[in-house]
Design a protein around this motif. Structure first.
Motif, short mmCIF file in Angstrom:
data_model
loop_
_atom_site.label_atom_id
_atom_site.label_comp_id
_atom_site.label_asym_id
_atom_site.label_seq_id
_atom_site.Cartn_x
_atom_site.Cartn_y
_atom_site.Cartn_z
N GLY A 1 0.85 -1.19 0.00
CA GLY A 1 0.00 0.00 0.00
C GLY A 1 0.87 1.23 0.00
N GLU A 2 0.26 2.39 0.10
CA GLU A 2 1.03 3.62 0.05
C GLU A 2 0.63 4.56 1.16
OE1 GLU A 2 0.79 5.54 -3.73
OE2 GLU A 2 1.91 3.93 -4.68
N VAL A 3 1.63 5.23 1.73
CA VAL A 3 1.36 6.32 2.67
C VAL A 3 2.04 7.56 2.11
CG1 VAL A 3 1.67 7.17 5.00
CG2 VAL A 3 1.28 4.72 4.61
N ASN A 4 1.22 8.52 1.67
CA ASN A 4 1.76 9.77 1.16
C ASN A 4 1.62 10.84 2.23
OD1 ASN A 4 2.06 8.80 -1.64
ND2 ASN A 4 -0.19 8.70 -1.57
N VAL A 5 2.69 11.58 2.48
CA VAL A 5 2.62 12.63 3.48
C VAL A 5 3.07 13.95 2.87
CG1 VAL A 5 3.35 13.39 5.77
CG2 VAL A 5 3.18 10.95 5.27
#
Lengths: 322, 322, 322, 322, 322
Positions: free
Chosen positions: D96-100
């Motif tokens: 999955g992805e975590v964009n900050v």
């Protein structure tokens, strides 16, 4: 063991001096002291440390040996560790050490566990006073050049040896000898590489970027040494790479040969299996086997078996198995 | 567990002090506090953090352990993580940790999961007050040197073990034992490499370029540690490379041996197949097989079979199959 | 052997001059001397060193040859060593050397052990005076460009050869020839790589960062040469990588083919073994074997054997063994 | 899907706010807005872009996903892409992805295709107002730390799995299962490596050299994250290397086992071949075969065959084939 | 072949112009000329060189083609070479070239040996005048983005193909097809890699460090292109690595399968060998073989053979050979 202890002025030999007088001569302006030791004892190294004012850690390295090749600066003094590699008994390489301390106006070389004398360097240098006049930098160069030049015949020998294996590599039945030789060759190449690569990396700082004061006037010379090391290193890398491929190719050849042998054996086994099978059939004990009663049954049977085997033989030969 | 907590002045031991007094002594100019812990509890670490003013993250690392070797600066304080590697039960390596905090005038060492005591370092340092006077930088060097020096016998043992395998590698029938040993050896080399390589990379910043204040006066010493790490690292790389080649060579030897075995077996099988085939042919039940009636048919047949087998045997021997 | 010794002004040829006059013309402002030697003798090189004021070490390199390709600065003078690679007898590459000295207003090229003349470069340059007017930098570029351009047909030939092997690689029975050819190809690629890679690395300093005075006005041209070298180098790397994979794939193919052959042979062996086994059973000498007395026992037995073999044959064919 | 949208002041939560009010609060000095989205829709991202003034390209990346992990600066705003890796069904990893997005006084986190909630990060941060007071830099650190910490159990699981294979690797007959598992393991390691390595490379610029304004006050914290990534990356490299060796060793074991099997089979085949050959010989139909008429010919023949087979058996056993 | 030759002002199309008028419009301040050629003839390139004042070497590169992807500066003008890669006939990739010259106020794109039109780029750009107003930098970005975006479906196809092989890799009997496909796949991956990697390396200088004037205002955009290239490059590296492992695993599978086949065959051969051996023994012609005279000798013999074979069969099955 002290070999030489000489003081020079203006590139010319003044006198052989006593070890105790070194400190006094080093302090005289315009003088230059060049000392050579061989398999130095602890006492000799202590004396040298005192006379030349060498750094504790450098002397420790020279004392214990088994350092990797390197170039280190301790204040004004350069400490250079080089490995000499010599051919010992059959297929074995012996590694010795040449430690050089090079200060503003002195050079101290310590040669350990090495047969090759460095006397020739001193002789050549004394024959060319205009070069020797340049002092410690030039002597350091001359010593490094001498050590590095001795790698070349080693490399040539390794290359010739590899070429020897390469000629055998596609020959039937040499696989076992090849693989042993390739493995030994790889070991020897690694031994030389350990002498060359770290020295090459260290030598770069003797000619490019900020250069130690001792080497300042001789940049081109040290670049030349560096260049030789680069060339040797490149050759060693290629040798290593080639040996890797050769081991792989050798394994392929073994597999191919095994495959060919399997086919040839299987072909012969087939011929005999045919004869055995027919022999078995006509050896059965049924009462009613009309052909057994024929006048020419036996020669016909033999002929039939021979014909079948001949046909098979011909076919096997055609596909290259026999 | 607290091992030592000592305050020094001018390189000489003043007194063993209580842990609670550390902060007070650290604040005194000219004083230098050296604390050693072993398998430190959380409370001890909390106390140390308070007394020395250590950074939260560094203390966390020391608490949890299993960090990779590293050198980190937190303001004025250096935090050094080293791995101790010790020989445990047969063929197994146990990894412990030595964490060192080195500030302007204190050193705190925390040793976890490691048998080897570092007491010798303190004793040697106390015997040389002129060196100990240099303070935290020198003690940090002495600790690092002690940890790094303990890698050498490990490396020697690994090298000897590999040499042992190399002597077996071209011996018939040892392939299975070799491959198991090579695999285990590779695992152990990787364990040591994980202790050495990151420490080497980190240690470079203790002597080259901008150097932390603590180490400023001891650049040469840290370069010496770095140099040892370089040497160990180089040896490990060579060992690893050699093991790779040895595994490849071992596989080649298995294939070559299998090929040789196949040939020998096939040769013997051939001899028996010939006997069987002739037996089958003369066992056929044709009525008219003149040779069966000959007085000496049987010995001639036996002789014929023996002769054929003998010829084959001679030929197989000549090509080296038997 | 002297080939040409010409003085130019404003991009136009003034005159062929004597070797002894070189020094005088080089000193004339606005003049430009271009000398070409081939397999130069020691005396010729000594003369050139004197006339152009070349550095001892550079001349030594040109004299002894067997240098690795490089670009070196000696004061104002550039010394460029390039390898020419030419196709000799079947499947063999011959390596020669082109050494170029390029100073403020002179170029000296020395071609050793190389068949290909560089005369064309001079002719083309003389046809374009506006370019030749740029002097030593442009001539150096033209010479490098000529040497580098000759690598392309070599690379093309190597690529075609590899494609030839690739077409054979999945063909039955070509494994031995493939592996020999791949090994030879790899050797030849390494030969070209030794000419290209060091030259590429050295050539970078002729256009990026601080550039030697001689090349200052021709940066774009040298970048172009560099670019060609990059392209060749990339292609060589790919070729080498592909050969590695091809050797691996070839070994796989040998193993697969051996596996297929084993299966086919085993299948045939099975058919005959069945016949032999039944032959053996009905060949036993028990007195009470009722089927031996049946009128149609023999044909039934043959039929039974044939049927069994047929069934096996059908099954083997179905699983793809026959 | 909006999860949280909270405004903080002095490290304490002021209020949950509406998405439309974000722009107003971001403009208030001393305020800090922290928004969390999950599987964000296009509309939500458009709103965020407008409210926070995010750069077109960064929003595009967050929208489309499938970026490689990275840290990018768009003016004052940092855009960090991380991969979450979670264990899905048997032996499968889901990425999955975590964009900050982290600006001067806001943080926006967008979590896509990931099960693990990041709510715990917010809770812990709210419990430590003195840390949260540091603003966006600290929150970014906390989010990165949370994502990175979740890699550790994955790595441990992969290590355990590899150890499981290693225990099987020298066991007879497990080769097929081993190779399948090693291949699958390698694939999973690559998946994790793709999450870790690019993030590690990017994270370096958050603590060393010029650091983005957002992270300036938290250098040590980001170095800690970097350090964890280094450790994970090192472990992954070792795992990958070990798998490579394990595949090679496994192949060696297969070859060794095949070799052993071949020998055992050949030995048994030899015993039966001997019996068959003698049976064939005494089954020949020569009229004059004296031993056939002996009273004890048959038992003697059987005894002879048994003796020969016994001798062979004993010899085969001695050389370890049986 | 000329495709378009348009002059823009303030991001809006002014007019299609004649090739001869280009020079005049390029000289007008505020104007921007965008020309597209396809498979350009020598004359067209000469015209363009004259009208735009392009550098000789860049035009040469565009003329001859077969350059490696690169970004070069010639004064104010950027010269970008990109490779288009298109799927041709079955399993084949066709490489074309897109050369772009980007100056202060013009862009010239030359597309060679490529099917895919770049018309869409112009259409999209003309629909967004506020972006097109940024001039040459934006158009260069749009063209690069278009070329790079077309790599993604290729990569996806290669990944899917590899997954297809992976599903077959542990299936019996697919080894030959797998190895052929893996080799072909590797070739195609290398083709794409040659398009991607050099472009990626060159593209770095369009956004980091000193940036050419043309790209100055669009750093973020070029970083985005660079990022895409990084991602593709990473995927290609993984694909290549995976193929290497897959080839190795495939070889292991072949060896394992061969080993299994050998065992199964050997087991069957053993059963028949037993029958043959007993048949041979009871087929001997000794006069005194009591069991031959027994009433039930034959069935007992058959039973004995069957029993022995049955026992062997059971044992072979238990160890998994049958």
């Amino acid at each position: 063991m002290l070999i030489n202890c000489v003081v020079y002025q203006e590139g010319k030999k003044l006198a052989d001096i006593d070890v105790e007088d070194i400190g006094r001569h080093v302090a005289r302006p315009g003088c230059f002291v060049w000392v050579a030791l061989r398999d130095a004892s602890n006492e000799e190294l202590d004396t040298m440390q005192r006379e030349f004012g060498l750094h504790e850690l450098a002397v420790e390295d020279a004392r214990h040996g088994h350092q990797r090749p390197k170039v280190e600066e301790f204040g004004d003094t350069l400490f250079v560790v080089m490995h000499s590699v010599e051919r010992g008994a059959i297929d074995e390489l012996r590694v010795g050490e040449v430690n050089v301390f090079a200060g503003r106006n002195f050079v101290l070389s310590v040669r350990n566990r090495s047969q090759h004398s460095l006397l020739g360097v001193r002789e050549r240098a004394e024959r060319e006073p205009e070069l020797l006049r340049q002092g410690a930098g030039f002597v350091l160069y001359a010593l490094m050049d001498a050590v590095v030049d001795r790698y070349f015949p080693l490399i040539d020998a390794l290359e010739r040896e590899l070429e020897g294996v390469e000629e055998e590599i596609f020959v039937h039945g040499a696989a076992r000898a090849n693989i042993e030789q390739l493995y030994g060759l790889k070991q020897r190449i690694m031994t030389v590489k350990h002498a060359v690569t770290p020295l090459m990396e260290s030598a770069a700082k003797l000619w490019s970027g900020r250069v130690p004061a001792v080497c300042e006037g001789n940049r081109e010379y040290f670049r030349d040494v560096y260049d030789h090391l680069m060339r040797i290193n490149g050759t060693l890398d290629t040798l290593r790479d080639t040996i890797g491929t050769a081991i792989q190719v050798n394994l392929s050849m073994v597999t191919i040969e095994e495959s060919e042998t399997t086919k040839r054996l299987a072909a012969w086994a087939g011929l005999f299996a045919v004869a055995t099978a027919f022999g078995g059939i006509w050896g059965m004990n049924f009462e009613v086997m009309p052909e057994l009663k024929w006048q020419y049954g036996y020669p016909m049977a033999l002929g039939f078996v021979a014909l079948t085997c001949g046909l098979l033989f011909w076919r096997f030969r055609r596909v290259g198995w026999l």
